[in-house]
Design a protein around this motif. Sequence first.
Motif, PDB file in Angstrom:
ATOM      1  N   LEU A  86      -2.189  -6.702   1.072  1.00 12.13           N
ATOM      2  CA  LEU A  86      -1.967  -5.813  -0.008  1.00 12.13           C
ATOM      3  C   LEU A  86      -2.791  -5.927  -1.098  1.00 12.13           C
ATOM      4  O   LEU A  86      -3.227  -4.986  -1.682  1.00 12.13           O
ATOM      5  CB  LEU A  86      -0.367  -5.889  -0.475  1.00 12.13           C
ATOM      6  N   THR A  87      -3.070  -7.175  -1.456  1.00 16.09           N
ATOM      7  CA  THR A  87      -3.951  -7.609  -2.480  1.00 16.09           C
ATOM      8  C   THR A  87      -5.247  -7.054  -2.307  1.00 16.09           C
ATOM      9  O   THR A  87      -5.976  -7.104  -3.311  1.00 16.09           O
ATOM     10  CB  THR A  87      -3.773  -9.145  -2.768  1.00 16.09           C
ATOM     11  N   GLY A  88      -5.711  -6.917  -1.226  1.00 17.02           N
ATOM     12  CA  GLY A  88      -6.883  -6.370  -0.705  1.00 17.02           C
ATOM     13  C   GLY A  88      -7.300  -4.633  -0.821  1.00 17.02           C
ATOM     14  O   GLY A  88      -8.370  -4.242  -0.438  1.00 17.02           O
ATOM     15  N   ILE A  89      -6.082  -4.137  -1.064  1.00 16.88           N
ATOM     16  CA  ILE A  89      -6.263  -2.489  -1.237  1.00 16.88           C
ATOM     17  C   ILE A  89      -7.206  -2.113  -2.380  1.00 16.88           C
ATOM     18  O   ILE A  89      -6.955  -2.477  -3.391  1.00 16.88           O
ATOM     19  CB  ILE A  89      -4.863  -1.946  -1.129  1.00 16.88           C
ATOM     20  N   THR A  90      -7.936  -1.165  -1.897  1.00 18.37           N
ATOM     21  CA  THR A  90      -8.988  -0.691  -2.833  1.00 18.37           C
ATOM     22  C   THR A  90      -9.024   0.981  -2.517  1.00 18.37           C
ATOM     23  O   THR A  90      -8.780   1.516  -1.543  1.00 18.37           O
ATOM     24  CB  THR A  90     -10.284  -1.129  -2.869  1.00 18.37           C
ATOM     25  N   LYS A  91      -9.847   1.618  -3.554  1.00 14.74           N
ATOM     26  CA  LYS A  91      -9.937   3.079  -3.247  1.00 14.74           C
ATOM     27  C   LYS A  91     -10.945   3.178  -2.109  1.00 14.74           C
ATOM     28  O   LYS A  91     -10.783   4.149  -1.159  1.00 14.74           O
ATOM     29  CB  LYS A  91     -10.630   3.578  -4.539  1.00 14.74           C
ATOM     30  N   ASN A  92     -11.677   2.197  -1.477  1.00 10.64           N
ATOM     31  CA  ASN A  92     -12.731   2.236  -0.511  1.00 10.64           C
ATOM     32  C   ASN A  92     -11.913   2.117   0.889  1.00 10.64           C
ATOM     33  O   ASN A  92     -12.290   2.721   1.697  1.00 10.64           O
ATOM     34  CB  ASN A  92     -13.886   0.964  -0.773  1.00 10.64           C
ATOM     35  N   ASN A  93     -10.823   1.311   0.805  1.00 12.09           N
ATOM     36  CA  ASN A  93     -10.113   1.416   2.135  1.00 12.09           C
ATOM     37  C   ASN A  93      -8.737   1.895   1.961  1.00 12.09           C
ATOM     38  O   ASN A  93      -7.800   1.915   2.919  1.00 12.09           O
ATOM     39  CB  ASN A  93      -9.946  -0.100   2.468  1.00 12.09           C
ATOM     40  N   PHE A  94      -8.545   2.784   1.026  1.00 14.06           N
ATOM     41  CA  PHE A  94      -7.487   3.730   1.142  1.00 14.06           C
ATOM     42  C   PHE A  94      -7.822   4.990   0.316  1.00 14.06           C
ATOM     43  O   PHE A  94      -7.790   5.329  -1.058  1.00 14.06           O
ATOM     44  CB  PHE A  94      -6.510   3.352   0.087  1.00 14.06           C
ATOM     45  N   VAL A  95      -8.245   5.727   1.243  1.00 11.81           N
ATOM     46  CA  VAL A  95      -9.277   7.067   1.076  1.00 11.81           C
ATOM     47  C   VAL A  95      -8.257   8.240   0.896  1.00 11.81           C
ATOM     48  O   VAL A  95      -7.502   8.363   1.967  1.00 11.81           O
ATOM     49  CB  VAL A  95     -10.334   7.339   1.869  1.00 11.81           C
ATOM     50  N   LEU A  96      -8.339   8.831  -0.232  1.00 13.42           N
ATOM     51  CA  LEU A  96      -7.419  10.290  -0.563  1.00 13.42           C
ATOM     52  C   LEU A  96      -8.529  11.346  -0.944  1.00 13.42           C
ATOM     53  O   LEU A  96      -8.757  11.266  -2.012  1.00 13.42           O
ATOM     54  CB  LEU A  96      -6.397   9.890  -1.935  1.00 13.42           C
ATOM     55  N   ASN A 117      10.149   0.090   2.942  1.00 14.19           N
ATOM     56  CA  ASN A 117       9.629  -0.549   1.746  1.00 14.19           C
ATOM     57  C   ASN A 117       8.114  -0.980   1.944  1.00 14.19           C
ATOM     58  O   ASN A 117       7.292  -0.793   1.282  1.00 14.19           O
ATOM     59  CB  ASN A 117      10.414  -1.859   1.233  1.00 14.19           C
ATOM     60  N   HIS A 118       7.753  -1.507   3.230  1.00 10.30           N
ATOM     61  CA  HIS A 118       6.630  -1.902   3.516  1.00 10.30           C
ATOM     62  C   HIS A 118       5.467  -0.530   3.371  1.00 10.30           C
ATOM     63  O   HIS A 118       4.569  -0.774   2.458  1.00 10.30           O
ATOM     64  CB  HIS A 118       6.315  -2.585   4.954  1.00 10.30           C
ATOM     65  N   HIS A 169       2.005 -12.266  -9.157  1.00 15.02           N
ATOM     66  CA  HIS A 169       2.728 -11.026  -8.280  1.00 15.02           C
ATOM     67  C   HIS A 169       1.913  -9.906  -9.156  1.00 15.02           C
ATOM     68  O   HIS A 169       2.186  -9.459 -10.379  1.00 15.02           O
ATOM     69  CB  HIS A 169       4.095 -10.948  -8.576  1.00 15.02           C
ATOM     70  N   VAL A 170       1.325  -9.236  -8.178  1.00 15.10           N
ATOM     71  CA  VAL A 170       0.620  -8.023  -8.724  1.00 15.10           C
ATOM     72  C   VAL A 170       1.614  -6.746  -8.343  1.00 15.10           C
ATOM     73  O   VAL A 170       1.429  -5.459  -8.609  1.00 15.10           O
ATOM     74  CB  VAL A 170      -0.881  -7.651  -8.062  1.00 15.10           C
ATOM     75  N   LEU A 171       2.567  -6.866  -7.419  1.00 17.48           N
ATOM     76  CA  LEU A 171       3.366  -5.958  -7.143  1.00 17.48           C
ATOM     77  C   LEU A 171       4.837  -6.563  -7.491  1.00 17.48           C
ATOM     78  O   LEU A 171       5.418  -7.372  -6.641  1.00 17.48           O
ATOM     79  CB  LEU A 171       3.535  -5.386  -5.646  1.00 17.48           C
ATOM     80  N   GLY A 172       5.280  -5.886  -8.689  1.00 21.10           N
ATOM     81  CA  GLY A 172       6.570  -6.761  -9.192  1.00 21.10           C
ATOM     82  C   GLY A 172       7.987  -5.914  -8.858  1.00 21.10           C
ATOM     83  O   GLY A 172       7.704  -4.702  -8.068  1.00 21.10           O
ATOM     84  N   HIS A 173       8.996  -6.716  -8.565  1.00 23.11           N
ATOM     85  CA  HIS A 173      10.122  -6.058  -8.459  1.00 23.11           C
ATOM     86  C   HIS A 173      11.319  -6.171  -9.534  1.00 23.11           C
ATOM     87  O   HIS A 173      11.535  -7.145 -10.000  1.00 23.11           O
ATOM     88  CB  HIS A 173      10.773  -6.608  -7.031  1.00 23.11           C
ATOM     89  N   VAL A 174      11.574  -4.746 -10.225  1.00 20.23           N
ATOM     90  CA  VAL A 174      12.269  -4.973 -11.232  1.00 20.23           C
ATOM     91  C   VAL A 174      13.750  -4.683 -10.574  1.00 20.23           C
ATOM     92  O   VAL A 174      14.183  -3.640 -10.109  1.00 20.23           O
ATOM     93  CB  VAL A 174      12.145  -3.796 -11.962  1.00 20.23           C
ATOM     94  N   LYS A 175      14.527  -5.852 -10.725  1.00 22.37           N
ATOM     95  CA  LYS A 175      15.884  -5.924 -10.074  1.00 22.37           C
ATOM     96  C   LYS A 175      16.644  -6.915 -10.914  1.00 22.37           C
ATOM     97  O   LYS A 175      16.066  -8.090 -11.447  1.00 22.37           O
ATOM     98  CB  LYS A 175      15.610  -6.385  -8.540  1.00 22.37           C
ATOM     99  N   HIS A 218       3.947  -9.087  -2.540  1.00 21.94           N
ATOM    100  CA  HIS A 218       5.362  -8.993  -1.718  1.00 21.94           C
ATOM    101  C   HIS A 218       5.938  -7.656  -1.669  1.00 21.94           C
ATOM    102  O   HIS A 218       6.455  -7.157  -2.979  1.00 21.94           O
ATOM    103  CB  HIS A 218       6.534  -9.984  -2.122  1.00 21.94           C
ATOM    104  N   TRP A 219       6.052  -7.058  -0.560  1.00 17.03           N
ATOM    105  CA  TRP A 219       6.825  -5.793  -0.636  1.00 17.03           C
ATOM    106  C   TRP A 219       8.467  -5.752  -0.436  1.00 17.03           C
ATOM    107  O   TRP A 219       9.036  -4.697  -0.431  1.00 17.03           O
ATOM    108  CB  TRP A 219       6.264  -4.752   0.592  1.00 17.03           C
ATOM    109  N   MET A 220       9.019  -7.109  -0.113  1.00 19.28           N
ATOM    110  CA  MET A 220      10.318  -7.126  -0.270  1.00 19.28           C
ATOM    111  C   MET A 220      10.729  -8.266  -1.462  1.00 19.28           C
ATOM    112  O   MET A 220      10.144  -9.134  -1.633  1.00 19.28           O
ATOM    113  CB  MET A 220      10.899  -7.916   1.085  1.00 19.28           C
TER     114      MET A 220
END
Length: 397
Positions: free
Chosen positions: A94-104, A137-138, A162-168, A391-393
């Motif tokens: 997940l830390t490697g996601i970019t516009k180049n590998n997530f095309v919209l 969640n994933h 953590h670049v994906l935070g969980h507010v809980k 972490h997605w959980m």
Amino acid sequence: MAPAVADALPTAPHNLSVPTDIFPDGLKTTGQHPPLYDQIAPFDKFPKEITGKTVWKPEDYSNNPEKWTYAFSPEEIEELSTASDNFMAAKIPLTGITKNNFVLPKLGGYLAELREDLINGKGFILFKGFPVEKWGNHKCAVAYMGLGTYLGYFVSQNSRGHVLGHVKDLGEDSAQIDKVRIYRTNARQFFHSDDSDVVGLLCIARALEGGESDIASSHHVYNTLAKERPDVLKTLTEPIWYFDRKGETSQGQDEYIRTSVVYLERGENPRVYTKWDPYYVRSLSRFSDAGIIPPLSPAQHEAIQVLEDTCMRLSLHMVLEVGDIQFLSNSHVLHSRTAYKDHAPPAPRRHLMRLWLATPESEGGWKLPFWDSNEKKRGGIQVDNQRLFAHWMPSNL
């Protein structure tokens, strides 16, 4: 101190000089640090009044949700779904996601417009219709972070990278404000801005009661204080404030930062930038009691209260339903959260996924009076060479 009129970038070690086995893209979150004191403007250099799109009143939007909400179309959801499935099939972290590998191909165009509005416009949006319950969640984390890549660069939100935070609510004691990050409790969060250019919140599960959002245009707040309490506004522009780092420090760094609350950008026609969190100011008694830093003055105590009261008076109330995504600019929007009470087990507790995103000035971001203004991953929290995690959980916290 000299006004912030110099247009030249501050000089400092460049962010690319990092171990690529830890940061494969060569980019590390720059983290928290003091401002460039010689670029802090005196109060008489600040504008008498701010005008433009960044100044808004709650009544401009409270009865017109179509101005600040965006419902995903079935076609856009399908585009997000396909991009997410392709990304997961590629087995990329997940830390490697970019516009180049997530095309919209289609939604990407709208997100470019949204990015401009977040940085230079009203500074907020509420997306609706993200299929949280269908995707789980994933996949939600992948699609959400994929959206984020079109708005900015992910930065670390804590000392654990953590670049994906969980507010809980993790059951931590919110009274221990010198140690505890309030987002990990169910306590009220007063009006503040986060250590990033843009913050995103995806609602996975709502609380039984409370946990609702209020936002305010800090430029409207500024104009109001300029008319009603210029003395308070002047206090907020002075570099007499100390912000706690709550132990999230790299080797050799101080446990606090001397700073201002309200700044001017560098360069011509500078905008007013606000960086604030009262919890980080009130938590420093362990240093002021020891005579290491000055205690808060009566004028500062009053400024804290007046700022909070003014934000509340000028705020837009917003409720995040399951599947809603809120994006806010931290440059000119202050936000807060009401205290909340969770459902009893086995019902899910309130849960938001959080993103902190950076927008460097070379890519349209604000010209901030900090050394890292043109670093791609400016801001955030970075401790030494702590690697990044997504972490997605929330159980992974």
